[in-house]
Structures are given as C-alpha cells and as structure tokens.
Design an enzyme around this catalytic site. Structure first.
Site, short mmCIF file in Angstrom:
data_model
loop_
_atom_site.label_atom_id
_atom_site.label_comp_id
_atom_site.label_asym_id
_atom_site.label_seq_id
_atom_site.Cartn_x
_atom_site.Cartn_y
_atom_site.Cartn_z
N GLY A 103 3.99 0.38 2.12
CA GLY A 103 4.86 -0.14 1.05
C GLY A 103 4.73 -1.65 0.96
O GLY A 103 3.65 -2.21 1.14
N SER A 104 5.86 -2.29 0.72
CA SER A 104 5.83 -3.73 0.42
C SER A 104 5.44 -4.58 1.60
O SER A 104 5.12 -5.77 1.43
CB SER A 104 7.19 -4.18 -0.10
#
Lengths: 434, 508
Positions: B219-220
C-alpha cells in the site's frame, strides 16, 4: 625348569592375563558405554571367566606340557569379545532374553569340553586308530537332523536336533569328526591317491570315489538340510585336505568343477539359493532395501559404515537394527561399536590362530598330525571367511557362526574341542621323544 | 605336504587380506557414502541427537532462545525453547519428523558441531571421549524489545520488525499468529505428528511467519520507494503536481482516487511533500506515470525488491550473510516489484504499482529495510540476525560483521525522505506515532487486498529522526480491531510508537 620352559611360562601367563583383561575389560566397557556404570553382575561373570580360563590353562600345562602358548589366549580373547558383545545385545532385548547368561554357561561348558578332550586324548595318534568309526559317526552327526522326529527346522534350515529339552546342532561336532576321519584316512591312503595318470597327473577313476562321496555328502547337506554354509565348508575343507595330502592340484581343479556343478544345481533347484544371490547383488537398491533379506545385508553395511574408523564405542551403537546380530551378524556389531580398528584387530587374531595352526602342521613329522592340524585350522579359517565375507558383502551370505565369537552353544563347544585338538597336536607326546 | 601347507597359509592369508580390504572399504573409504544412505535414517537420527546441540542466545549473551537438555532413551538430547512462542519466528523448530526451520536450519552446521571452524574442538572432544558439542549461536535479538513488540501487537494478527539503522541488526522480529516449537521438537513422534497436523489445519497458518516469510501489498508505505525514485530523478520536496480528485488511467479500466475520494490539500497543484504527508494516491499515481516503469522498477530493485513476472531473481539484492537464507528455506522472502516488461502496452498501470498495489508485494522486513536505508543516509544494510559463533569451549570461532546491502539512494535523497517522513508524523497521516521529546519519522499504509476484505494497516518508521537509533515496521492484517475502517495511521502507528518508546526511553 629350563630357560625355554621359564620363557614359555612367562609368555603363557602374560598372554593369559591379557586375555582375561580383554575379556572382562570389554564386558565392563559395555556396561560403562550402555549405562555409565560397571555392570552389576561383574562380581559373578568376572571371576567365572577369569577362573575358567586360569583353570584350563593350568590343566593344559599339566596334561599337555610344551603346548603352543598362543592358541588358548587367542581363542580366549575372541570368546571374551564375543561374550561382551552378546551381553551388550542382551541389553536391547526383552528382559526374558538371557543370551549373556546362556553364553557364559556355554563358555564354561566349552572350557570343560576343552579340558575333557585334553584329558581323554593324551596322544592325538590314538585317534588314528578309529578311522572308520570316527568317519561314520561324523557322517551320522552331519545327517542326523534329517531324521524325522528329532530334526528341527529353524529359519528354513534343518540343522537342529532335539532330545527333550536339549537341542543342539550335531553338524558342528560332525564337522570335527569328519576332519579327524579325513586326516586319518588321507594319511593312510595318500600314497595311493597321489598316483597320477598321464602327463597331467589326473587321479585314477577308482581314486575319485572318496572325492565323489564327499561331494555327495555336501550336496546331501545342501538338499536335505538346506544348509548352504555348512555344505560349502565341508567340501572346501575336504578339498584342501586332499590337496595337501596328495600334493596334486588336479584334485583342486576337479573339486572346483564339482563345486561349480553343485552350486549351479543348487541355484536352479532352490529359490533360497537364488535369493541369497539376489540379496547380495541388490542389498542397497532403494526399491529393495527395506525388504527383509536385502535389509539384513543392508543393515550390516550400515552398521559397519556407521562405525567408521574408530566405532561408536562399546554399548553406543544401534545393533538392535541388525537382524540376527548375536549369531550370523555379530561381526557387523563389532564393526559398528569398535570400528575398523576393532574389525581389523579381530581378523588379525584369526589370522594369528591360522598361522599358529599351520605352523603346528609344519612342525609335525607324521602325516596324520600334519593333516589333522591343517584340516582343523582350515575349517576355522574358511568358516571365518565365509561368514565375514557374507556379512561384509564380499560374497553371498550363508549363515554360519563366527568361530568363538557368535552366540550359540554347539558352535562354541565344538570350537573349544577343535582348540583342544590343536593344543594336543602342538604338545603331543612327540616332543618328549624328540 | 609342507609345500602345500605353506601355500595354504599364503592362500588363507590372501583371503583374510581380502576381508581386511573389504572391511576397510566399508568402514573407511566408502563409510560416509554408505552411512548417509537414506535407508540408514535411524542411525543418522540417533547420531544427530547424540550431539549436545548448541544454544541459541539473545544479544545479551544470557537469554536462552533454544538449548539442549539430556533426555532418557536412545535419543540422548532433546531441544527446549524456554519462551517458545515469543521466539519461534527466529529459532524455528528442530523436529525428528519434519526437519529444521529458522535458525535451527540456517545455522545447523554450527549448532550440530559440523562446521569446519569447529573441527579442532570436535576432534579434541572425540579424543577425550567427551560427547560432541555444538557451537553457541549469538543473535542480535533484544529480549525486552521482542517482548515489547509482542505486547504492543497484542492479539492482533500481524508482525513487527525492529532494526538497528546503522548495522541492520534485527533487534526484534515478532509475528502473530505463531506456534510453540516445543511439541514439534519433542521426541514423541505421535505428539509431533499431531501438533503438525493441527498447525497445518489451522486456518490462520501459524507456521507462516508474517514478519519475513509471507508477502502482502505494501500500500502507501511503498510511496517511500516511489518518492525516493522521484527525488533521485530530479524532483524536490516542492515539485508541483496537478491536483485532480480522480486520476484516470488510459489503456486500463482503472482510476485512482485519494483516500475518501477527497482532494489532496493545496490548490490546483500540490507539492510532493504535501502529497507524501497526506498520502495522496492521485499525486503518487502521477509521479509513477511520470517516472515510468523502468525508473520505478530500478528504484524498487535497488531497495531489494525482486522481479515477479517473469520471476527473475538475479536482478535483486543478494545477501552474503550466510545466516539469512534467501528465499530457499522461506526464512526471508524479499519484496516483489514487476519487471518493466510487465507494463508493456499498458504503461498507465504503473501508477497503481506506484501506490503499492497490484503486483507489488512486501513484508515488514522488506519495508523496514527501506526505512533503514533512509535512516542510514542511503546505505542499506543486510538484515543481520547472528553476530558470532562460539565453540563449546567458549571461544569465538566466527563473527558476522555488518554487511552493506546496497546504496539505493543518495544521502541527499535520504535527508529529503527523512524530512517528508517527519512531516507525516507531525502533520499528516501518522500523528498517532508522535512521542513527546522524540522526533519520529514514518509512513503509513492502508493496503487493499481483495474485494470486501478489510485492508492491511502498515506503519514504517524510525527514530529519532536526526539521530536514528531504531527502525520499526509494523503490519496489522485485515484492519486489526478496526476492520474495514482501519488505516495504517490509526492501527499500526500506535504499535510502532510503543516499541520505539520502550527502546529509546528505557526498559530495553
């Protein structure tokens, strides 16, 4: 006492003490290796073994003075190592198994037989007088297990006879008598048998009779008792003795041809002979290695290999994995726990025994004495070769005991009789005259 | 006759020499080969368990992670793990049925006393009749920190990895769920098989170590890699990007939105710093598009991400520290980022990879390594779990010095990245990691994985920002206790904070 006699006494006593040290020491080492302490019954077995050997040594000095000082110690060391290993194997078996206790009993009986033989046979040439009585008795003992009602089949071979609670392997004693018979017979007939025909010196047809009889007996043992090892041994010992007696290699050649024919017939006739060859060739094949017959050979190989150069130490191997560890495969147990150093030393002990035995044969001046010593020595040597060669996968395995070492009463007692005869041959009355 | 007797003597001697030859072949020359036959397994096991297998120690040299104890029966020694569950991800197990894992496998030659460095000691033990003793393996694990990681994670499924930023030492490595290696390492085959069957039937797969062995979408947190690539390729913290609220991706059916579908702070354009601080997907999609597959893949590769499609292992970092087996025994799976060819014909898909979704995968160890490189001025260290080996006499026979893994970014980029990560904790998505008096630097991640599943919550951090002493990466699987509402900032950041606090403020 002469200087020679003193030296002999010193050597003999020194070797005897070494023997007792090896025998009791190996047994104590097993206890230490197994449980980290001296075995509890050392106060019984120790004196029994030491006392037994001391007693027969003293007796031998008395009734067979001037006897070879090395024979008894070598046999004693072999027996001592064997006992220690059987004691060690006992520990891995259910408590009702009393192999060690039985082996000590048989050891004492064996020493008794040794003493008795020396006492009865004061001059080995006495035996030369009963050629055919001994021969027939020997043959009868060989074939006794075939008699219905008293013969017992164990592990596929009909080697045992049972009288009530007592069972024994008569062929072990038959073997000794046959060697005595052959020595006596060949000593008398050697001139006759050595007469050759033609340039090759082939034996005359009528002289082939005894050869064919021995061959027939061996085949009978193979066919009727399914005992490949014994059959092979009888024939080999016979050939060696005929060859030594006559000096004719032709007998060896004809014998080998007969052996080949017999082996081929056996191979065709018996599935178990074929299987022995299969086990031998394919013991370590991955698809067979877990099967019983192959597995036994394989476990012997693994035990020897795992022992390596110095072995695991007494009591520290896994002989429980080897089938028939106490009898046929005791050499593999020695290999695992004492390593190559142990197995090589053991083979050297046998070689020492063989060397001593043949030297006695050379020292004797009479044909009977020479042939008796040669035959007895060759039977021990060839039996050792057959079983060690089988266990180490040098040749197909045929089940015979490792002389003096394996568990088993008949074998141990008959080996001590052989030993007594060799001692008698070495002492003789002849030295006194000479 | 005498001639024949002498010949017989020679013949019998020859036969006995043949026997000696055969025995020497079996017991000396071919002994190892025959003894190693698979059909000789029982003896091999007994021999193995006759060795006083070495101890595995924590960094303090006192705390025992694994040790041998004498046992009754044919197998002389058995393995004990005093705090089995806590350290199972490090020690692994030592099973007579299922083999070895973890350090039991990776350092087996030392533990079993078979490594060449131990030959002299082993030989003298043999001569003196002492039982063969394995060597002691000293690890980098700090027991108090390991306990803190377990406490902070509580019952949540996930993992925590803490590294020393300068050496790459693994200070703590803990995952939930885990298992107790004791029954698996017992000498009761029935118990071992039963435990094994239970562990394998367990739907949570407790035998799979989430910290190092399994891969998840980062993810981020992958924006650490994307931002590094941008900075390495000429961007600065103030580089402006267009600021729409949706990013359409031509040639694909996908669009990228920010969290909650909002606009990133700023006006019609916004800076890289603002986008990073607030973890704006749209902007980082644009950064990815601008970099393109080649540059982004190269940056990922430099941090240690291997290729996925086709599986090429030669283009990612290869550790030389022998105690961290790479891939082969499943001890540490490096992260994954596709080869540039994967994006062929549909380049815009790289925007999705740039925000750590699609084919990008990582685990806490991989993300901790990324943060460690940033904390260490751009120099990435190999993860180090073992510092030294001591033989049975206590002598150090081998040391494993810290090893540089690579230099994925410049010192300048590392400084800029630190600044952005500080901003995340001070003003952005990672405020839950703030510690009074200690400047934490971090990056959150909330990774989607599959429709309907609650996202994985990530936090990757180090502290203090200007004098880094500890790197911590945390993953909480499936949103932890917040479920589909979870974000990395809410769920994972507080866990990292607790671990950092324990390490820097004492207690460890």
């Amino acid at each position: 006492m002469s200087a020679t006699a003193v030296r002999r006494l010193r050597t003999g006593l020194g070797l005897l003490l070494l023997t007792i040290a090896v025998a009791v020491g190996a047994y104590v080492a097993v206890g230490l290796g197994l449980r980290g302490k001296v075995p509890g019954n050392v106060d019984i077995y120790g004196p029994l073994i030491a006392g037994g050997f001391l007693a027969v040594w003293l007796l031998a000095r008395k009734v067979a003075p001037g006897a070879d000082p090395v024979l008894l110690p070598i046999a004693g060391m072999l027996t001592g190592i064997g006992f220690a290993l059987i004691f060690r194997l006992d520990a891995g078996l259910p408590p009702e198994a009393k192999l060690a206790q039985e082996q000590v009993t048989w050891l004492l009986v064996g020493l008794g037989a040794f003493a008795l033989t020396l006492l009865i046979v004061r001059d080995d040439r006495q035996l030369d007088a009963f050629t055919y009585t001994i021969g027939l008795t020997g043959l009868a003992l060989l074939l006794l297990p075939v008699v219905p009602g008293i013969g017992v089949t164990i592990n596929g071979a009909r080697l045992w006879v049972r009288f009530g609670p007592l069972s024994f392997q008569p062929s072990e004693f038959g073997k000794v008598l046959v060697v005595v018979f052959l020595a006596s017979y060949l000593a008398a007939k050697r001139e006759l048998l050595s007469q050759g025909v033609g340039r090759l010196g082939l034996p005359r047809i009528k002289d082939l009779g005894p050869l064919l009889l021995a061959w027939g007996t061996s085949l009978a043992v193979l066919f009727l008792e399914k005992d490949m090892g014994a059959s092979l041994l009888y024939f080999a010992v016979f050939l060696v003795m005929v060859w030594v007696a006559t000096g004719r290699p032709a007998y060896l050649l004809i014998g080998l041809v007969l052996f080949a024919i017999g082996a081929y017939i056996g191979y065709l006739a018996f599935s178990h002979v074929q299987l022995r060859v299969e086990y031998w060739l394919h013991a370590l094949d991955p698809q067979h290695v877990y099967e019983l017959g192959y597995g036994q050979i394989a476990q012997g190989q693994f035990a020897l290999a795992s022992g390596g150069l110095v072995g695991t130490g007494l009591g520290r191997g896994s002989p429980g994995l080897i089938p028939y560890a106490a009898t046929d495969f005791i050499f593999a147990v020695i290999g695992e726990e004492l390593g190559f150093l142990g197995t090589a030393a053991l083979l050297m002990l046998y070689l020492g025994l063989v060397g001593r035995g043949l030297r006695l044969a050379l020292e004797r001046t009479d044909a009977f004495g020479k042939l008796l010593a040669t035959g007895l020595t060759a039977s021990v040597a060839l039996q050792t070769f057959v079983i060690v060669g089988g266990v180490t996968r040098l040749i197909p395995l045929t089940g015979v005991t490792l002389p003096f070492v394996s568990y088993g009463g008949s074998s141990l007692v008959s080996n001590f009789v052989i030993l007594a005869l060799l001692v008698r041959v070495s002492a003789g009355p002849w030295e006194r005259h000479g | 006759m005498d001639r024949q007797i002498r010949r017989l003597g020679l013949g019998l001697t020859a036969l006995f020499l043949l026997l000696v030859g055969q025995v020497s072949y079996l017991q000396v020359f071919a002994a190892t080969r025959i003894a190693d036959d698979p059909a000789n397994a029982t003896r091999q096991l007994i021999a193995e368990y006759r060795v006083d297998r070495g101890t595995i120690l924590a960094a303090d040299g006192k705390t025992v992670l694994a040790a041998s104890r004498t046992s009754r029966g044919e197998l002389v020694y058995r393995r004990r793990y005093p705090d089995g569950r806590l350290y199972s991800g490090i020690t692994g197990f030592y099973s007579l049925v299922y083999g070895r894992t973890g350090l039991e496998a990776a350092t087996n030659d030392y533990l079993s006393g078979d490594a060449p460095e131990l030959a002299a000691q082993t030989f003298s033990d043999l001569l003196l009749g002492r039982p063969k003793k394995g060597a002691t393996v000293v690890t980098t694990i700090v027991p108090a920190l390991q306990q803190a990681a377990a406490r902070a994670l509580g019952g949540l499924p996930g993992a925590v990895v803490a590294l020393n930023p300068q050496t790459g030492d693994i200070l703590a490595m803990y995952a939930n769920p885990n298992y107790d290696p004791n029954p698996l390492s017992s000498q009761d085959p029935e118990l071992i098989r039963q435990t094994w069957a239970q562990l394998n039937a367990d739907p949570t797969y407790p035998l799979t170590d989430r910290a190092v062995a399994e891969l998840f979408p980062p993810g981020s947190t992958f924006k650490l890699v994307t931002a590094s690539a941008a900075l390495e390729n000429g961007d600065t913290l103030t580089t402006e990007y267009p600021n729409p609220h949706v990013l359409g991706l031509p040639l694909t059916n996908a669009t990228i939105q920010n969290f909650g579908g909002e606009y990133c702070p700023g006006g019609s354009t916004t800076t890289l710093l603002t986008a990073f601080t607030n973890s704006c997907n749209v902007i980082f999609g644009e950064v990815g598009l601008q970099l393109g597959p080649d540059k982004l893949a190269a940056q990922a590769r430099a941090f240690g991400f291997c290729a996925t499609d086709p599986p090429v292992q030669t283009d990612c970092l290869q550790p030389t520290l022998p105690v961290i087996p790479f891939g082969q025994s499943g001890f540490f799976e490096p992260g994954r980022f596709p080869v540039p060819g994967y994006f062929q014909q549909r380049d815009p898909a790289v925007a999705i990879s740039a925000i750590g979704q699609d084919n990008v995968l990582a685990n806490p160890m991989q993300m901790a390594l990324v943060a460690q490189a940033i904390a260490n001025g751009g120099v990435e260290m190999q993860p180090r779990l073992v510092t030294e080996i001591r033989d049975s006499a206590g002598r150090v026979v081998k040391t494993f010095d810290p090893q540089v893994y690579g230099s994925p970014i410049s010192a300048q980029t590392a400084a800029a990245m630190t600044q952005m990560m500080v901003s995340v904790v001070n003003n952005g998505t990672g405020t839950a990691a703030q510690i009074p008096g200690i400047q934490v630097a971090g990056k959150t991640g909330t990774a989607q994985h599959g429709k309907g599943a609650a996202p994985h919550a990530w936090f990757v951090s180090f502290a203090p920002a200007q004098d880094p002493q500890i790197v911590v990466a945390v993953i909480v699987l499936d949103g932890g206790n917040l479920g589909s509402e979870a974000t990395g900032g809410q769920v994972a950041a507080p866990i990292a904070k607790q671990v950092i606090e324990i390490y820097l403020k004492g207690g460890a």
